[in-house]
Design a protein around this motif. Structure first.
Motif, short mmCIF file in Angstrom:
data_model
loop_
_atom_site.label_atom_id
_atom_site.label_comp_id
_atom_site.label_asym_id
_atom_site.label_seq_id
_atom_site.Cartn_x
_atom_site.Cartn_y
_atom_site.Cartn_z
N VAL A 156 -6.19 6.19 2.54
CA VAL A 156 -6.23 5.75 3.92
C VAL A 156 -5.94 4.25 4.04
N GLU A 157 -4.76 3.93 4.57
CA GLU A 157 -4.47 2.52 4.85
C GLU A 157 -5.25 2.10 6.10
N TRP A 158 -5.77 0.91 6.10
CA TRP A 158 -6.56 0.34 7.19
C TRP A 158 -7.85 1.12 7.46
N LEU A 196 -2.72 8.40 4.97
CA LEU A 196 -3.00 8.06 6.36
C LEU A 196 -2.85 6.56 6.59
N ASP A 197 -2.55 6.21 7.84
CA ASP A 197 -2.49 4.81 8.23
C ASP A 197 -3.20 4.68 9.57
N LEU A 198 -4.32 3.98 9.57
CA LEU A 198 -5.14 3.87 10.79
C LEU A 198 -4.85 2.59 11.56
N THR A 256 7.10 7.67 3.20
CA THR A 256 7.31 6.58 4.15
C THR A 256 5.98 6.27 4.82
N SER A 257 5.96 5.19 5.57
CA SER A 257 4.71 4.76 6.19
C SER A 257 4.27 5.73 7.27
N PRO A 258 3.00 6.16 7.23
CA PRO A 258 2.50 7.01 8.31
C PRO A 258 1.95 6.21 9.50
N LYS A 288 0.83 -1.21 0.00
CA LYS A 288 0.00 0.00 0.00
C LYS A 288 0.87 1.26 0.00
N THR A 289 1.83 1.30 0.92
CA THR A 289 2.71 2.47 1.01
C THR A 289 3.56 2.60 -0.25
N THR A 290 3.98 1.47 -0.79
CA THR A 290 4.78 1.47 -2.03
C THR A 290 3.99 2.09 -3.17
MG LIG Z 1 1.83 0.90 4.79
#
Ligand SMILES: [Mg+2]
Ligand SMILES: Nc1ncnc2c1ncn2[C@@H]1O[C@H](COP(=O)(O)OP(=O)(O)O)[C@@H](O)[C@H]1O
Length: 161
Positions: A119-121, A91-93, A63-65, A43-45
């Motif tokens: 939005v991840e997760w 975002l990363d929840l 980078t990963s949030p 996802k971040t990639t």
């Molecule tokens: Mg990620």
């Protein structure tokens, strides 16, 4: 007109970044999408490629949030032959545990006419699913292979009078 291709299979992170660059063309603001997929799905990639295409960041700057929760990148987008400003929010929840905690992120403020919110997760929270216009689903296949599918919700039909 042929519909835009919305499904891809990649075999390396470089290929996923390239898909992100292509997908960016489909993400005209305002957009609010969930990035759905297991840890390490990419996802971040994918966001690295999207940020690159928007001239918002170099891929190694994305980078990963996971701990910072929200990353903001200012970019531009080709619209009617003109570069116009766009804000990319990533975002990363994963670490958010309740709707109350989620409220402190102020999602309303991020959703503007010229923003793309990824939005991840996000699927963890019904309120985020409701807000979203769709999701980018990433699935790990054999080895380094990943399937990437852009799934938009159907357009809301006009309310019956
Ligand atoms: Mg990620
Ligand atoms: N086809 C691929 N697409 C994306 N990442 C891949 C691929 N093959 C291997 N990887 C690796 O998988 C990991 C994906 O990490 P990341 O993008 O942070 O995932 P997520 O954000 O979904 O947890 C990286 O270490 C990346 O190098």
């Amino acid at each position: 007109m042929t519909p835009p291709q919305t499904e891809f299979v990649t075999h390396s992170s470089a290929e996923t970044i390239a898909v992100g660059r292509k997908l960016a063309a489909l993400l005209t603001p305002p957009k609010f999408l969930i990035l759905h997929g297991d840890l390490g799905a990419g996802k971040t990639t994918l966001v690295k490629g999207i940020a690159e295409a928007l001239d918002a960041a170099e891929s190694d700057e994305v980078t990963s949030p996971t701990f910072t929760l929200v990353h903001e990148y200012e970019g531009t987008l080709d619209r009617h032959g003109k570069r116009t400003p766009v804000l990319l929010y990533h975002l990363d929840l994963y670490r958010i545990e309740s709707e109350r905690q989620l409220e402190t992120l102020g999602l309303d403020d991020l959703q503007t006419d010229d923003s793309i919110v990824l939005v991840e997760w996000g699927e963890k929270f019904p309120s985020v699913v409701k807000r979203s216009q769709g999701e980018i689903v990433m699935t790990s296949l054999d080895g380094d292979a990943r399937r990437i599918v852009l799934k938009m919700k159907p357009e809301p039909t006009a309310a019956k009078s």
